[in-house]
Write a protein that holds these residues in place. Sequence first.
Motif, PDB file in Angstrom:
ATOM      1  N   HIS A   1       0.875  -1.181   0.000  1.00 20.81           N
ATOM      2  CA  HIS A   1       0.000   0.000   0.000  1.00 20.81           C
ATOM      3  C   HIS A   1       0.904   1.219   0.000  1.00 20.81           C
ATOM      4  O   HIS A   1       1.778   1.358   0.855  1.00 20.81           O
ATOM      5  CB  HIS A   1      -0.908   0.006   1.228  1.00 20.81           C
ATOM      6  CG  HIS A   1      -2.032   1.006   1.161  1.00 20.81           C
ATOM      7  ND1 HIS A   1      -1.852   2.311   0.750  1.00 20.81           N
ATOM      8  CD2 HIS A   1      -3.363   0.884   1.429  1.00 20.81           C
ATOM      9  CE1 HIS A   1      -3.010   2.947   0.791  1.00 20.81           C
ATOM     10  NE2 HIS A   1      -3.951   2.097   1.198  1.00 20.81           N
ATOM     11  N   GLY A   2       0.704   2.101  -0.962  1.00 21.29           N
ATOM     12  CA  GLY A   2       1.544   3.283  -1.078  1.00 21.29           C
ATOM     13  C   GLY A   2       0.742   4.570  -1.014  1.00 21.29           C
ATOM     14  O   GLY A   2      -0.484   4.584  -1.135  1.00 21.29           O
TER      15      GLY A   2
ATOM     16  N   HIS B   1       5.784   4.927   1.766  1.00 24.61           N
ATOM     17  CA  HIS B   1       5.388   6.329   1.761  1.00 24.61           C
ATOM     18  C   HIS B   1       6.429   7.193   1.041  1.00 24.61           C
ATOM     19  O   HIS B   1       7.613   7.158   1.386  1.00 24.61           O
ATOM     20  CB  HIS B   1       5.193   6.836   3.188  1.00 24.61           C
ATOM     21  CG  HIS B   1       3.982   6.260   3.843  1.00 24.61           C
ATOM     22  ND1 HIS B   1       4.026   5.124   4.622  1.00 24.61           N
ATOM     23  CD2 HIS B   1       2.677   6.644   3.798  1.00 24.61           C
ATOM     24  CE1 HIS B   1       2.798   4.839   5.044  1.00 24.61           C
ATOM     25  NE2 HIS B   1       1.967   5.739   4.553  1.00 24.61           N
ATOM     26  N   ALA B   2       5.957   7.918   0.052  1.00 21.33           N
ATOM     27  CA  ALA B   2       6.817   8.854  -0.671  1.00 21.33           C
ATOM     28  C   ALA B   2       6.863  10.174   0.096  1.00 21.33           C
ATOM     29  O   ALA B   2       5.847  10.627   0.630  1.00 21.33           O
ATOM     30  CB  ALA B   2       6.273   9.086  -2.086  1.00 21.33           C
ATOM     31  N   ASN B   3       8.033  10.773   0.126  1.00 23.33           N
ATOM     32  CA  ASN B   3       8.199  12.001   0.913  1.00 23.33           C
ATOM     33  C   ASN B   3       7.735  13.234   0.139  1.00 23.33           C
ATOM     34  O   ASN B   3       7.329  13.156  -1.012  1.00 23.33           O
ATOM     35  CB  ASN B   3       9.653  12.157   1.364  1.00 23.33           C
ATOM     36  CG  ASN B   3       9.754  12.737   2.765  1.00 23.33           C
ATOM     37  OD1 ASN B   3       8.998  13.643   3.130  1.00 23.33           O
ATOM     38  ND2 ASN B   3      10.671  12.221   3.561  1.00 23.33           N
TER      39      ASN B   3
ATOM     40  N   TYR C   1      12.728   8.098  -3.334  1.00 20.57           N
ATOM     41  CA  TYR C   1      11.318   8.413  -3.107  1.00 20.57           C
ATOM     42  C   TYR C   1      11.042   8.723  -1.634  1.00 20.57           C
ATOM     43  O   TYR C   1      10.063   9.402  -1.298  1.00 20.57           O
ATOM     44  CB  TYR C   1      10.426   7.251  -3.585  1.00 20.57           C
ATOM     45  CG  TYR C   1      10.382   6.048  -2.675  1.00 20.57           C
ATOM     46  CD1 TYR C   1       9.420   5.924  -1.668  1.00 20.57           C
ATOM     47  CD2 TYR C   1      11.322   5.014  -2.802  1.00 20.57           C
ATOM     48  CE1 TYR C   1       9.391   4.827  -0.819  1.00 20.57           C
ATOM     49  CE2 TYR C   1      11.286   3.910  -1.959  1.00 20.57           C
ATOM     50  CZ  TYR C   1      10.322   3.819  -0.979  1.00 20.57           C
ATOM     51  OH  TYR C   1      10.297   2.734  -0.132  1.00 20.57           O
ATOM     52  N   ARG C   2      11.920   8.269  -0.733  1.00 17.81           N
ATOM     53  CA  ARG C   2      11.716   8.501   0.703  1.00 17.81           C
ATOM     54  C   ARG C   2      12.352   9.794   1.197  1.00 17.81           C
ATOM     55  O   ARG C   2      12.240  10.141   2.378  1.00 17.81           O
ATOM     56  CB  ARG C   2      12.271   7.321   1.515  1.00 17.81           C
ATOM     57  CG  ARG C   2      11.438   6.061   1.387  1.00 17.81           C
ATOM     58  CD  ARG C   2      11.733   5.064   2.487  1.00 17.81           C
ATOM     59  NE  ARG C   2      13.077   4.505   2.428  1.00 17.81           N
ATOM     60  CZ  ARG C   2      13.981   4.621   3.383  1.00 17.81           C
ATOM     61  NH1 ARG C   2      13.718   5.303   4.479  1.00 17.81           N
ATOM     62  NH2 ARG C   2      15.165   4.061   3.249  1.00 17.81           N
ATOM     63  N   SER C   3      13.023  10.528   0.304  1.00 17.00           N
ATOM     64  CA  SER C   3      13.690  11.778   0.684  1.00 17.00           C
ATOM     65  C   SER C   3      12.829  12.977   0.316  1.00 17.00           C
ATOM     66  O   SER C   3      12.102  12.956  -0.680  1.00 17.00           O
ATOM     67  CB  SER C   3      15.035  11.906  -0.028  1.00 17.00           C
ATOM     68  OG  SER C   3      15.891  10.851   0.292  1.00 17.00           O
ATOM     69  N   VAL C   4      12.927  14.026   1.115  1.00 20.73           N
ATOM     70  CA  VAL C   4      12.313  15.299   0.729  1.00 20.73           C
ATOM     71  C   VAL C   4      13.032  15.806  -0.514  1.00 20.73           C
ATOM     72  O   VAL C   4      14.260  15.791  -0.581  1.00 20.73           O
ATOM     73  CB  VAL C   4      12.423  16.328   1.869  1.00 20.73           C
ATOM     74  CG1 VAL C   4      11.918  17.691   1.419  1.00 20.73           C
ATOM     75  CG2 VAL C   4      11.632  15.853   3.095  1.00 20.73           C
TER      76      VAL C   4
END
Length: 493
Positions: free
Chosen positions: A245-246, A277-279, A327-330
């Motif tokens: 789940h994204g 989760h994408a940031n 994708y996990r970084s701001v």
Amino acid sequence: MPLYQTNPIKIYNSITGKKEIFKPINEGHIGMYVCGPTVYSNVHLGNVRTFMSFDMVFRYLKHLGYKVRYVRNITDAGHLENDEDAGEDKVAKKARLEQIEPMEVVQRYTVDFHNILNTFNFLPPSIEPTATGHIIEQIELINKIIENGFAYEVNGSVYFDVHKFNEAHEYGKLSKRKLEDLIHNTRALDGQSDKKNPQDFALWKKAEPQHIMRWPSPWSDGFPGWHLECTAMSTKYLGEQFDIHGGGMDLKFPHHECEIAQNEAAKGISPVNYWMHANMLELNGSRMSKSTGNTVNPSELLSGENKFFSKAFTPGVIRFFNAQSSYRSVLDLTNDGLLASEKGFYRLMDGMSLLNSIKASDNSTIDIATWRQNCYDAMNDDFNSPILIANLFEAVKYINQIKEGKASITKDDLELFKSTMHAFVLDVLGLENTAESNSGSDKLAGAVDVLIKLRQEARANKDFALSDKIRDELAAVGIQLKDGKEGTTFTTN
């Protein structure tokens, strides 16, 4: 043999807070759900960043040979203002302000959403369900939650009983929030007097007389809660438990937390094995905000009609810019960052074009097999696209070395090299070698060829000052001339 059998993936699982070896529920098959847009306005650039990240995930899983059912919903009802249980439905509010039907609002902005994603070369999801198309499933889910004792009806509205749920389960395990802290930090809000506790959230809201969007239910004419739709649609199409789940980091609480609670309350099991989760996307170091004017939408970025950027940027450049960050970084969107990505993008595209003209030799001086595995290792490590891109630029160096006669490659290695570059650049990263980039490259090559001929004439006439001037001026703008046995070639930095 499918590639996934020799390429185990590690995924950062938000619910455990660590990278885990990915094991699908059914071998060779993956169910993935990503929260889609609320279609009451033009799609936000931050949302595009999230969807672009999961498009890359979808592409890589398919590349590895998995059969992926990718479900991404459309929220066309039930999303209230400020994500609270009070206020007006966002779609209905837009319809009221513009004096049009709510479904006109939905249609307009759904079309905009699809047009923007098509522009950025997204693959369509396997299924794209809408909240209004699944009212029956949501009512059934509410009935089940009430039957199990975790929801209550007041004056035609139904609320999820968070405190009762927390006695038997753990509310807050995804966002790492304790109910006691939520109670302590909750202030009284107007319009919430029907709730037993402020932390309870709406499963069904009774529609006020002026409310346009409404459906019949056992409790009232009304509409479903925002959190409910994703629970109903994800489990309908992917099963009571599914793999991934994204969504954006901003959805972790309360939206995804409530999804878990609803599913456990209705069916007794946690619905998802891997939460991703994408940031966030920032603009010039600050959060994007309409109220402060620190915002730009995708069409403004593509057209150049905005106050933040010096020029228009192509979809490929923007997509490449996104892939240069995890994708996990701001991700901070800046003019300098996009200009640097533009250079990198066209350098990569030029390398792809040059690769097609390379000729094979009797032996290889480049270890293509190791380079190829490095590409897979990067993506297998929680879809690490920045490291993948570093390996692709290493490939561009190899291409230039082979072209200049400083390295060689056999026919078999060359075929492997080409297929791997094609797979990662075009299929996985979704970068298009657009007509514009080809045209630009061709025009550049033509212009440099003219200058090379002028330099050759100057050298023939022993005008070495002019010859050196042409070489130095080109070098100053990032074009390196290289004299070899077969003539003069050039590369771009």
